[in-house]
Design a protein around this motif. Structure first.
Motif, PDB file in Angstrom:
ATOM      1  N   HIS A  81       0.854  -1.182   0.000  1.00 10.82           N
ATOM      2  CA  HIS A  81       0.000   0.000   0.000  1.00 10.82           C
ATOM      3  C   HIS A  81       0.886   1.227   0.000  1.00 10.82           C
ATOM      4  N   HIS A  83       1.654   5.356   1.248  1.00  8.99           N
ATOM      5  CA  HIS A  83       1.454   6.377   2.271  1.00  8.99           C
ATOM      6  C   HIS A  83       1.584   7.740   1.591  1.00  8.99           C
ATOM      7  N   SER A  91       2.451   2.093  10.411  1.00  8.85           N
ATOM      8  CA  SER A  91       1.773   2.886  11.430  1.00  8.85           C
ATOM      9  C   SER A  91       1.151   1.957  12.466  1.00  8.85           C
ATOM     10  N   ASP A  94      -1.510   0.088  10.784  1.00  9.84           N
ATOM     11  CA  ASP A  94      -0.962  -0.976   9.936  1.00  9.84           C
ATOM     12  C   ASP A  94      -0.645  -2.208  10.772  1.00  9.84           C
TER      13      ASP A  94
ATOM     14  N   GLY B  90      -3.380   1.834   7.485  1.00 10.15           N
ATOM     15  CA  GLY B  90      -3.475   3.241   7.143  1.00 10.15           C
ATOM     16  C   GLY B  90      -2.313   4.005   7.697  1.00 10.15           C
ATOM     17  N   ALA B  91      -2.200   5.226   7.280  1.00 11.55           N
ATOM     18  CA  ALA B  91      -1.026   6.018   7.629  1.00 11.55           C
ATOM     19  C   ALA B  91      -1.164   6.732   8.968  1.00 11.55           C
TER      20      ALA B  91
HETATM   21 ZN   LIG Z   1       0.138   2.155   6.189  1.00 13.27          ZN
END
Ligand SMILES: [Zn+2]
Lengths: 161, 106
Positions: A81, A83, A91, A94, B90-91
């Protein structure tokens, strides 16, 4: 070690540029052995998180089932994925949402629409309780593609990231 | 019936991609599966015996969670179960990262 050929490596990075400023995601198909995960094919997946796609990704399980069925002798060895405008580091989300032990989680930082650092993290451990991410070197097979970047250079770049 | 095992759980099925176990309902199939491969139990179920939230189970093309009878759904020999852990992340742009230095780069 994550082994991937140059064309697939570039394709997963380009995917992140295309979906910028949203996150992209996809599946790495291949084989794993004592030397690590070998990527033979990448499959783009639709990001089902439309509410906050700029900082979340999610692959629908139904899509994963389909990808696994159509893998034709290959296994799911990892995921990738992007960022957008964020470093290529995993993260807290994640980590919390990572459940495929032994698989490589590849993250590409896309800054202002341009793919920058790509890192891979191997999810290790035997259960949810003791899982952890370990930095994983990426070896890019350039011979097949005939491109001019050496795998060593790429690995070094990765090490400094 | 056949059960498709995802890559990370094949460690517990001696490498098998597909295993075949008997059972008249999904619950029975799971019970027989974890009897045959005891290490799978902790991977699939939490201590209270519920399927872990990130473990998705598909009966043919149907998500088990959306079947009216859920685990009590009856199955035939020709049906297939697919176990697929979820993929998300996700970030965390708004939250603090656990990695040591990346937030300072923002
Ligand atoms: Zn991520």
């Amino acid at each position: 070690m994550l082994h991937i050929d140059y064309a697939n490596y570039e394709a997963l990075r380009a995917h992140g540029e295309e979906t910028y400023p949203h996150e992209c995601c996809g599946v790495l198909l291949g084989k794993s052995d004592a030397k690590g995960n070998h990527v033979k094919q990448i499959v783009r997946a639709g990001n089902t998180r439309t509410d906050s796609a700029h900082n979340r990704y999610n692959i629908a399980p139904q899509e994963l089932v389909k990808i696994q069925r159509q893998a034709r002798g290959l296994d799911i060895v990892g995921f990738y994925h992007s960022h957008p405008d964020h470093p290529a580091q995993w993260s807290a989300t994640d980590f919390a949402e990572a459940h495929w032990m032994g698989c490589s989680y590849v993250i590409t930082a896309v800054a202002k629409g341009k793919a920058e650092v790509t890192n891979s993290f191997l999810l290790t451990g035997s259960s949810e309780e003791d899982k952890r991410f370990v930095d994983q070197a990426i070896e890019i097979d350039v011979k097949a593609a005939g491109a001019g970047v050496s795998a060593e250079e790429e690995t070094e770049l990765k090490g400094q990231a | 019936m056949n059960i498709h095992i995802p890559t990370p759980l094949r460690t517990y099925t001696a490498g098998a991609e597909t295993v075949s176990v008997p059972g008249a309902t999904v619950a029975e199939v799971f019970s027989n599966l974890t009897t045959e491969y005891p290490e799978l139990k902790q991977q699939l179920f939490s201590n209270d015996g519920k399927l872990r939230s990130f473990v998705n189970v598909y009966l043919n093309d149907e998500d088990l969670r959306y079947l009216p009878e859920k685990e009590a759904t009856t199955v035939a020999q020709a049906d297939e179960l697919t176990i697929i852990p979820s993929i998300a992340g996700g970030a965390d742009r708004m939250a603090e990262c656990v990695c040591c230095s990346c937030c300072s780069l923002l």
